[in-house]
Scaffold this motif. Structure first.
Motif, PDB file in Angstrom:
ATOM      1  N   ALA A   1      -3.840   1.984  -3.888  1.00  0.00           N
ATOM      2  CA  ALA A   1      -3.257   3.229  -4.393  1.00  0.00           C
ATOM      3  C   ALA A   1      -3.957   4.487  -3.903  1.00  0.00           C
ATOM      4  O   ALA A   1      -3.493   5.588  -4.192  1.00  0.00           O
ATOM      5  N   THR A   2      -5.071   4.364  -3.194  1.00  0.00           N
ATOM      6  CA  THR A   2      -5.765   5.545  -2.682  1.00  0.00           C
ATOM      7  C   THR A   2      -6.199   5.312  -1.247  1.00  0.00           C
ATOM      8  O   THR A   2      -6.052   4.217  -0.698  1.00  0.00           O
ATOM      9  N   PHE A   3      -6.749   6.358  -0.651  1.00  0.00           N
ATOM     10  CA  PHE A   3      -7.015   6.385   0.784  1.00  0.00           C
ATOM     11  C   PHE A   3      -8.313   5.670   1.144  1.00  0.00           C
ATOM     12  O   PHE A   3      -9.116   5.320   0.292  1.00  0.00           O
ATOM     13  N   GLY A   4      -8.546   5.514   2.451  1.00  0.00           N
ATOM     14  CA  GLY A   4      -9.838   5.079   2.965  1.00  0.00           C
ATOM     15  C   GLY A   4      -9.798   3.717   3.631  1.00  0.00           C
ATOM     16  O   GLY A   4      -8.907   2.905   3.396  1.00  0.00           O
TER      17      GLY A   4
ATOM     18  N   ASP B   1       0.838  -1.197   0.000  1.00  0.00           N
ATOM     19  CA  ASP B   1       0.000   0.000   0.000  1.00  0.00           C
ATOM     20  C   ASP B   1       0.875   1.250   0.000  1.00  0.00           C
ATOM     21  O   ASP B   1       2.108   1.166   0.057  1.00  0.00           O
ATOM     22  N   GLN B   2       0.215   2.414  -0.061  1.00  0.00           N
ATOM     23  CA  GLN B   2       0.948   3.662  -0.196  1.00  0.00           C
ATOM     24  C   GLN B   2       1.626   4.091   1.097  1.00  0.00           C
ATOM     25  O   GLN B   2       2.407   5.045   1.107  1.00  0.00           O
TER      26      GLN B   2
ATOM     27  N   VAL C   1      -4.429  -1.324  -7.783  1.00  0.00           N
ATOM     28  CA  VAL C   1      -3.828  -1.452  -9.108  1.00  0.00           C
ATOM     29  C   VAL C   1      -2.921  -2.676  -9.143  1.00  0.00           C
ATOM     30  O   VAL C   1      -2.354  -3.076  -8.125  1.00  0.00           O
ATOM     31  N   ARG C   2      -2.810  -3.237 -10.318  1.00  0.00           N
ATOM     32  CA  ARG C   2      -1.942  -4.400 -10.530  1.00  0.00           C
ATOM     33  C   ARG C   2      -0.567  -3.912 -10.942  1.00  0.00           C
ATOM     34  O   ARG C   2      -0.421  -3.191 -11.919  1.00  0.00           O
TER      35      ARG C   2
ATOM     36  N   GLN D   1      -4.378  13.577   0.537  1.00  0.00           N
ATOM     37  CA  GLN D   1      -5.048  12.333   0.188  1.00  0.00           C
ATOM     38  C   GLN D   1      -4.102  11.225  -0.271  1.00  0.00           C
ATOM     39  O   GLN D   1      -4.509  10.072  -0.362  1.00  0.00           O
ATOM     40  N   LYS D   2      -2.884  11.529  -0.609  1.00  0.00           N
ATOM     41  CA  LYS D   2      -1.890  10.511  -0.956  1.00  0.00           C
ATOM     42  C   LYS D   2      -2.366   9.597  -2.090  1.00  0.00           C
ATOM     43  O   LYS D   2      -2.424   8.377  -1.948  1.00  0.00           O
ATOM     44  N   ILE D   3      -2.720  10.174  -3.209  1.00  0.00           N
ATOM     45  CA  ILE D   3      -3.114   9.383  -4.371  1.00  0.00           C
ATOM     46  C   ILE D   3      -1.858   8.901  -5.074  1.00  0.00           C
ATOM     47  O   ILE D   3      -1.025   9.697  -5.487  1.00  0.00           O
ATOM     48  N   ASP D   4      -1.715   7.605  -5.209  1.00  0.00           N
ATOM     49  CA  ASP D   4      -0.527   7.032  -5.830  1.00  0.00           C
ATOM     50  C   ASP D   4      -0.484   7.393  -7.314  1.00  0.00           C
ATOM     51  O   ASP D   4      -1.509   7.358  -7.997  1.00  0.00           O
ATOM     52  N   PRO D   5       0.687   7.756  -7.842  1.00  0.00           N
ATOM     53  CA  PRO D   5       0.782   8.109  -9.265  1.00  0.00           C
ATOM     54  C   PRO D   5       0.353   6.995 -10.207  1.00  0.00           C
ATOM     55  O   PRO D   5       0.030   7.246 -11.364  1.00  0.00           O
ATOM     56  N   LYS D   6       0.322   5.740  -9.716  1.00  0.00           N
ATOM     57  CA  LYS D   6      -0.049   4.604 -10.571  1.00  0.00           C
ATOM     58  C   LYS D   6      -1.553   4.357 -10.595  1.00  0.00           C
ATOM     59  O   LYS D   6      -2.037   3.561 -11.409  1.00  0.00           O
ATOM     60  N   ALA D   7      -2.295   5.019  -9.722  1.00  0.00           N
ATOM     61  CA  ALA D   7      -3.718   4.708  -9.562  1.00  0.00           C
ATOM     62  C   ALA D   7      -4.533   5.100 -10.786  1.00  0.00           C
ATOM     63  O   ALA D   7      -4.374   6.193 -11.331  1.00  0.00           O
TER      64      ALA D   7
END
Length: 349
Positions: free
Chosen positions: A149-152, A53-54, A139-140, A267-273
């Motif tokens: 790749a994202t929060f919550g 995870d991120q 994401v794979r 929010q820490k959105i992963d660049p790969k998401a």
């Protein structure tokens, strides 16, 4: 062996989200098994299962440690079914559950939209259906590798079953929060999911899309329209992320400098998401649009009103499903969706 304290859990329809949740719960000590497509069975059989995870968490399972089956007969041994198929697969999955699962089996529905659990309750009168919500993207990254790749945090309807699961998982990845008002939770999540179609139409990663204000203007206008209809219907959406629903469109549609400092930084959105609908576009699969923006359009119809912003987005996705595909730039999409909607000219949208 399954026991009352550690029931046998089957992730049914185990793709990206199902593998991540099931693997995280297995890492927490739960008795988790998987059922899904032969392609994934072969992949995990060769490479095992690796989850990240991120926040830097990582869990690695050898192939021999993962029971991944492809036949619906796996349902016969399950005490709890974690259903992670997409909304378009609910009816087919329910048919297999009704045929193979034992009466009284608990089915935790982790679908998008606001009606999945109610649909399942009608289709599965002999099982106990519980409503759940997944707020994050998975994401794979490669064979047998999935990344949140994202929060919550996961949310589920409060019950004896979900309370026991939440206690077993604790504060580890895959943490389960409980709620009494799952209708409000589902609508709160749907407000965020209104971006799935925009992301798919953009052909960008979520982060790259959200960095462009014209895409966000469309997203914000879709939220404003949904909130107006929810007010008219007397439905209060729950707060899902860091931003309350009423403030969400103003944050989403704000100028780039404000948005990046108030939202993206936190929010820490992963660049790969990427959104799941983007994957559907690439694979030529039917999307969940009817259960996302289409849900807003249906709500409007029940109120004798219209939802032109969300309807325009639905129409573009339907065109893509029919083979009329194109990449919509931020300016093109904003011009097309918002051109006739005066409400979209206010602050932030």
């Amino acid at each position: 062996m399954a026991s009352a304290d550690n029931p046998r859990i089957l992730v049914f329809g185990a793709g990206a989200v199902g593998c991540f949740i099931g693997g995280a719960w297995k890492a927490a000590g739960l008795d988790v098994h998987f059922a899904g497509r032969e392609r994934l069975q072969r992949e995990i059989g060769e490479y095992g299962l690796t989850l990240t995870d991120q926040n830097g968490w990582k869990a690695v399972f050898a192939a021999a440690d993962i029971d991944y089956q492809t036949k619906p007969q796996a349902l016969r041994q399950a005490d709890i079914v974690l259903l992670t198929v997409k909304t378009v697969g609910i009816e087919a999955a329910a048919k297999e559950i009704a045929k193979h699962a034992r009466p009284g089996t608990r089915v935790l529905s982790f679908q998008n939209g606001v009606t999945a659990a109610e649909r399942l309750k009608k289709l599965l009168p002999r099982q106990q259906v519980l409503h759940g919500m997944v707020p994050f993207n998975v994401v794979r990254l490669g064979p047998g590798r999935w990344h949140r790749a994202t929060f919550g945090e996961l949310v589920a309807e409060a019950s004896e079953t979900t309370r026991a699961l939440a206690a077993r998982i604790g504060d580890q990845p895959g943490k389960l929060l409980l709620a009494d008002d799952m209708r409000g939770v589902a609508w709160g999540k749907l407000l965020y999911n209104l971006n799935n179609a925009i992301n798919a139409l953009s052909r960008e990663t979520i982060l790259a899309e959200l960095r462009q204000r014209d895409y966000r203007r469309v997203f914000a206008a879709a939220i404003v329209e949904a909130l107006s209809l929810l007010d008219a219907a007397g439905i209060e959406p729950a707060k899902i992320g860091l931003v309350p629903p009423r403030l969400l469109p103003h944050v989403i549609g704000s100028p780039d400098l404000v948005f990046r400092s108030m939202f993206l930084k936190v929010q820490k959105i992963d660049p790969k998401a990427r959104g799941s609908m983007s994957d559907d576009f690439e694979a030529g699969r039917r999307t969940e649009i009817d259960d996302l923006n289409g849900e807003v359009v249906r709500l409007a119809a029940t109120l004798g009103r219209s939802a032109p912003v969300n309807k325009a987005i639905v129409d573009l996705v339907k065109m893509a499903e029919a083979g009329v595909e194109r990449r919509w730039t931020a300016r093109e999409l904003a011009d097309h969706v918002l051109q006739r909607h005066k409400s979209a000219r206010g602050f932030g949208y």
